[in-house]
Design an enzyme around this catalytic site. Structure first.
Site, PDB file in Angstrom:
ATOM      1  N   SER A  41       0.836  -1.202   0.000  1.00 17.10           N
ATOM      2  CA  SER A  41       0.000   0.000   0.000  1.00 17.10           C
ATOM      3  C   SER A  41       0.878   1.263   0.000  1.00 17.10           C
ATOM      4  O   SER A  41       1.633   1.477  -0.949  1.00 17.10           O
ATOM      5  CB  SER A  41      -0.969  -0.061   1.188  1.00 17.10           C
ATOM      6  OG  SER A  41      -1.966   0.926   1.081  1.00 17.10           O
TER       7      SER A  41
ATOM      8  N   ASP B 238     -10.333  -3.751  -5.508  1.00 16.23           N
ATOM      9  CA  ASP B 238      -9.689  -2.898  -4.515  1.00 16.23           C
ATOM     10  C   ASP B 238     -10.281  -1.491  -4.597  1.00 16.23           C
ATOM     11  O   ASP B 238     -10.138  -0.819  -5.626  1.00 16.23           O
ATOM     12  CB  ASP B 238      -8.182  -2.852  -4.784  1.00 16.23           C
ATOM     13  CG  ASP B 238      -7.391  -2.236  -3.637  1.00 16.23           C
ATOM     14  OD1 ASP B 238      -7.931  -1.357  -2.949  1.00 16.23           O
ATOM     15  OD2 ASP B 238      -6.231  -2.636  -3.450  1.00 16.23           O
TER      16      ASP B 238
ATOM     17  N   HIS C 294      -8.434  -4.620  -0.866  1.00 17.31           N
ATOM     18  CA  HIS C 294      -7.135  -4.087  -0.461  1.00 17.31           C
ATOM     19  C   HIS C 294      -6.536  -4.911   0.680  1.00 17.31           C
ATOM     20  O   HIS C 294      -6.198  -4.402   1.742  1.00 17.31           O
ATOM     21  CB  HIS C 294      -7.322  -2.625  -0.027  1.00 17.31           C
ATOM     22  CG  HIS C 294      -6.045  -1.827   0.004  1.00 17.31           C
ATOM     23  ND1 HIS C 294      -5.317  -1.546  -1.125  1.00 17.31           N
ATOM     24  CD2 HIS C 294      -5.379  -1.247   1.032  1.00 17.31           C
ATOM     25  CE1 HIS C 294      -4.254  -0.829  -0.794  1.00 17.31           C
ATOM     26  NE2 HIS C 294      -4.259  -0.646   0.508  1.00 17.31           N
TER      27      HIS C 294
END
Length: 213
Positions: free
Chosen positions: A104, A154, A185
């Site tokens: 991320s 996501d 995610h």
């Protein structure tokens, strides 16, 4: 260059073997990725810095003004700072290979490092990266080994931006593998399987065996 420009955790490994740099997601810390590193590449030497930007108390590696809206000047400055941190550790350890893994926000700073200083890393794993801007590579990505993992649903990293990043890296000569799962995610098992396979050559390095690529 300073080894201590970030708070970090360090895992000892084989002297002059591969060295792994770990970059956590928003709200993580220098310990978040250690278990992943030990699972993917047991016994590896690893450095895991803590992001030095606070977003309402959540640690990040650079500032943003909204979801997917980056402070580009801050990103450039933080990328330069992180590059110097990596260089300082590499200069001391003299590893056989330098590998980055980011999730991320950590994948985003790692991608920014690849754009700014492609020679820093021999290989990189970008887990759920979000690059909403047009990158500029300052150097060559030719032959650079990169694994991207992503979720088709996501909500934070839209699949079309993942595909665009993949295409961009390939167009710049990188050797890219793209691994999807059907979720959002979060890390899923097939991502970890792909990452283990991607890192297999560095297990041979740890064992002192010749590696052919």
């Amino acid at each position: 260059m300073s080894k201590d420009s970030y708070i970090y955790t360090q895992l000892p490994g084989k002297k002059n073997g591969p060295e792994l740099f770990l970059f956590h997601g928003t709200g993580g810390n220098e310990n978040q990725m250690l278990g992943l590193a030990l699972d993917l590449l047991p016994g590896v030497a690893a450095i895991s810095p803590r992001g030095d930007v606070s977003e309402y108390g959540a640690a990040r590696f650079f500032r943003r003004t909204g979801e997917g809206v980056y402070d580009m000047a801050d990103l450039a400055a933080r990328t330069a700072k992180m590059a110097n941190f990596v260089k300082a550790h590499v200069a001391e350890a003299k590893p056989s290979s330098v590998i980055g893994i980011g999730f991320s926000n950590g994948a985003n700073i790692l991608a920014s490092l690849l754009f700014a200083e492609p020679e820093l890393f021999d290989a990189a794993i970008l887990m759920h990266p979000l690059i909403p801007f047009e990158p500029e590579v300052k150097g060559s990505l030719a032959g650079k080994r990169i694994l991207i993992t992503a979720g088709r649903r996501d909500p934070i990293c839209p699949p079309e931006l993942t595909t665009r990043l993949d295409s961009y890296l390939r167009a710049n000569g990188a050797n890219v593998t793209l691994e999807w799962h059907e979720g959002g995610h979060e890390m899923r098992q097939n991502e970890l399987v792909a990452a283990r396979g991607f890192l297999a050559p560095y297990r041979l390095e740890q064992a002192g065996q010749e590696v052919r690529t």
